[in-house]
Scaffold this active site. Structure first.
Site, PDB file in Angstrom:
ATOM      1  N   CYS A 138       0.838  -1.207   0.000  1.00  0.00           N
ATOM      2  CA  CYS A 138       0.000   0.000   0.000  1.00  0.00           C
ATOM      3  C   CYS A 138       0.869   1.252   0.000  1.00  0.00           C
ATOM      4  O   CYS A 138       1.399   1.631   1.052  1.00  0.00           O
ATOM      5  CB  CYS A 138      -0.916  -0.030   1.229  1.00  0.00           C
ATOM      6  SG  CYS A 138      -1.957   1.424   1.402  1.00  0.00           S
ATOM      7  N   CYS A 141      -0.440   4.245   1.967  1.00  0.00           N
ATOM      8  CA  CYS A 141      -0.271   4.075   3.412  1.00  0.00           C
ATOM      9  C   CYS A 141       1.177   4.255   3.844  1.00  0.00           C
ATOM     10  O   CYS A 141       1.453   4.908   4.838  1.00  0.00           O
ATOM     11  CB  CYS A 141      -0.682   2.673   3.824  1.00  0.00           C
ATOM     12  SG  CYS A 141      -2.085   2.022   2.964  1.00  0.00           S
ATOM     13  N   ASP A 142       2.083   3.645   3.149  1.00  0.00           N
ATOM     14  CA  ASP A 142       3.459   3.517   3.651  1.00  0.00           C
ATOM     15  C   ASP A 142       4.478   4.361   2.893  1.00  0.00           C
ATOM     16  O   ASP A 142       5.639   4.429   3.302  1.00  0.00           O
ATOM     17  CB  ASP A 142       3.890   2.040   3.598  1.00  0.00           C
ATOM     18  CG  ASP A 142       3.017   1.158   4.486  1.00  0.00           C
ATOM     19  OD1 ASP A 142       2.478   1.688   5.470  1.00  0.00           O
ATOM     20  OD2 ASP A 142       2.867  -0.037   4.182  1.00  0.00           O
TER      21      ASP A 142
END
Ligand SMILES: Cc1cc2nc3c(=O)[nH]c(=O)nc-3n(C[C@H](O)[C@H](O)[C@H](O)COP(=O)(O)OP(=O)(O)OC[C@H]3O[C@@H](n4cnc5c(N)ncnc54)[C@H](O)[C@@H]3O)c2cc1C
Length: 312
Positions: A138, A141-142
């Protein structure tokens, strides 16, 4: 387990991710005493990530597992029951719906499916052990954890290119490794990626190992035409070779698209009246904690209205 009152519930929620616990919160506050079956991953995919920085209400970010615990606590506070159990067969042809689980069987007047989806893994050595320490599925997200670092992206579809382009905001270089010599992604995305100064492509190549002890340090690459192996130093690898919705047990029971995502209308209603689906089990597009939780809440509101209409 036999058919006791405890096993016949008004609202049964399959899944304990953001969608499941948001649905539980709303159903519990409607005094429907929902039951959540957690599945194998308490807290869902969100619990797999170290920090979540894009869930509203947490300006400093929140631990993924911590957010899952908070979701659970809030849902339980209003009367949700949580069982550590996994559904493995459903019969939705008549009501009450029947759900067989590892521990027994439940009957439900209405059902909310929030079983999520799982990113397809490469299944190579190092991938699981370095998850969250370099390995990610992701970028939204990261990605921010890889500021001024080198990253590898695996895949050749729209997601790989979209996420690869997103990662250029942070990373110094993004190497896209693809099994073939042409991309499946749309033309505009291809053009943008190919022209981006931070993006390089490695064609006809597979990642065969993720290396590192405490955190990721490199990937082993294999050229699929020559068989030659090389090491590429990198701090992160983002794998976008597809997602599989966890909806196998609903095949033949609920209408799905060709990829196995449960089809819902804007009220989260599935093809079976009284059965709702929310979050990544029904959403190939957004795949975020906030969107999944929103869908879960909507499903529970709708299930509540369905049960109320029935009881007059
Ligand atoms: C590493 C990683 C990092 C991420 N970081 C972020 C982030 O920073 N921000 C963000 O917004 N999103 C992030 N995401 C995406 C986010 O986690 C998901 O969009 C969200 O968790 C989806 O919620 P969901 O409730 O639909 O499904 P999931 O979270 O997938 O939960 C599914 C639930 O269903 C259960 N289940 C599955 N099968 C069964 C069954 N047969 N019976 C009972 N239960 C079952 C599972 O145990 C699980 O509890 C990340 C994802 C990953 C993998």
């Amino acid at each position: 387990m036999t058919e006791t009152n405890g096993n016949h519930v008004k609202i049964l929620i399959l899944g304990s991710g953001p969608a499941g616990f948001a649905a539980a919160l709303y159903a519990a506050r409607a005094e429907l005493a929902p039951l959540v079956l957690t599945g194998n991953q308490l807290g869902g995919q969100a619990a797999l990530t170290y920090t979540i920085e894009n869930y509203p209400g947490f300006p400093e970010g929140v631990g993924g597992a911590q957010l899952g615990e908070l979701f659970q606590k809030q849902a339980e506070h209003f009367g949700t029951r949580v069982e550590f159990d996994l559904a493995n067969k459903v019969n939705l042809s008549a009501r009450p719906f029947r759900v067989q689980t590892e521990a027994g069987e439940y009957l439900a007047d209405s059902l909310i499916v929030t079983t999520g989806a799982s990113p397809i893994h490469l299944n190579v050595p190092g991938e699981d052990t370095l998850l969250g320490r370099g390995v990610s599925y992701c970028a939204t997200c990261d990605g921010a954890f890889f500021k001024d670092r080198k990253v590898v992206v695996v895949g050749g579809g729209d997601s790989a290119l979209e996420e690869g382009l997103f990662l250029t905001r942070y990373a110094t270089s993004v190497t896209i490794v693809h099994r073939r010599d042409e991309l499946r992604a749309g033309a505009i995305l291809q053009k943008r990626a190919k022209e981006h100064p931070k993006i390089q492509f490695v064609w006809n190549t597979a990642v065969t190992e993720v290396l590192g002890s405490d955190k990721m340090e490199a990937v082993r690459l294999k050229n699929l035409q020559s068989g030659d192996e090389t090491l590429l130093e990198a701090d992160g690898i983002f794998i976008f070779v597809g997602h599989t919705p966890n909806t196998e047990i609903f095949k033949g029971e609920l209408k799905m698209d060709s990829h196995g995502y449960i089809e819902v209308d804007h009220l989260m209603q599935t093809s079976v009246p009284g059965v709702y689906a929310a979050g990544e089990a029904a959403d190939p597009h957004f795949r975020q904690v906030v969107t999944s939780a929103g869908m879960g809440a909507a499903a529970a509101i709708q299930a509540t209205r369905f049960l109320e209409a029935e009881s007059g």
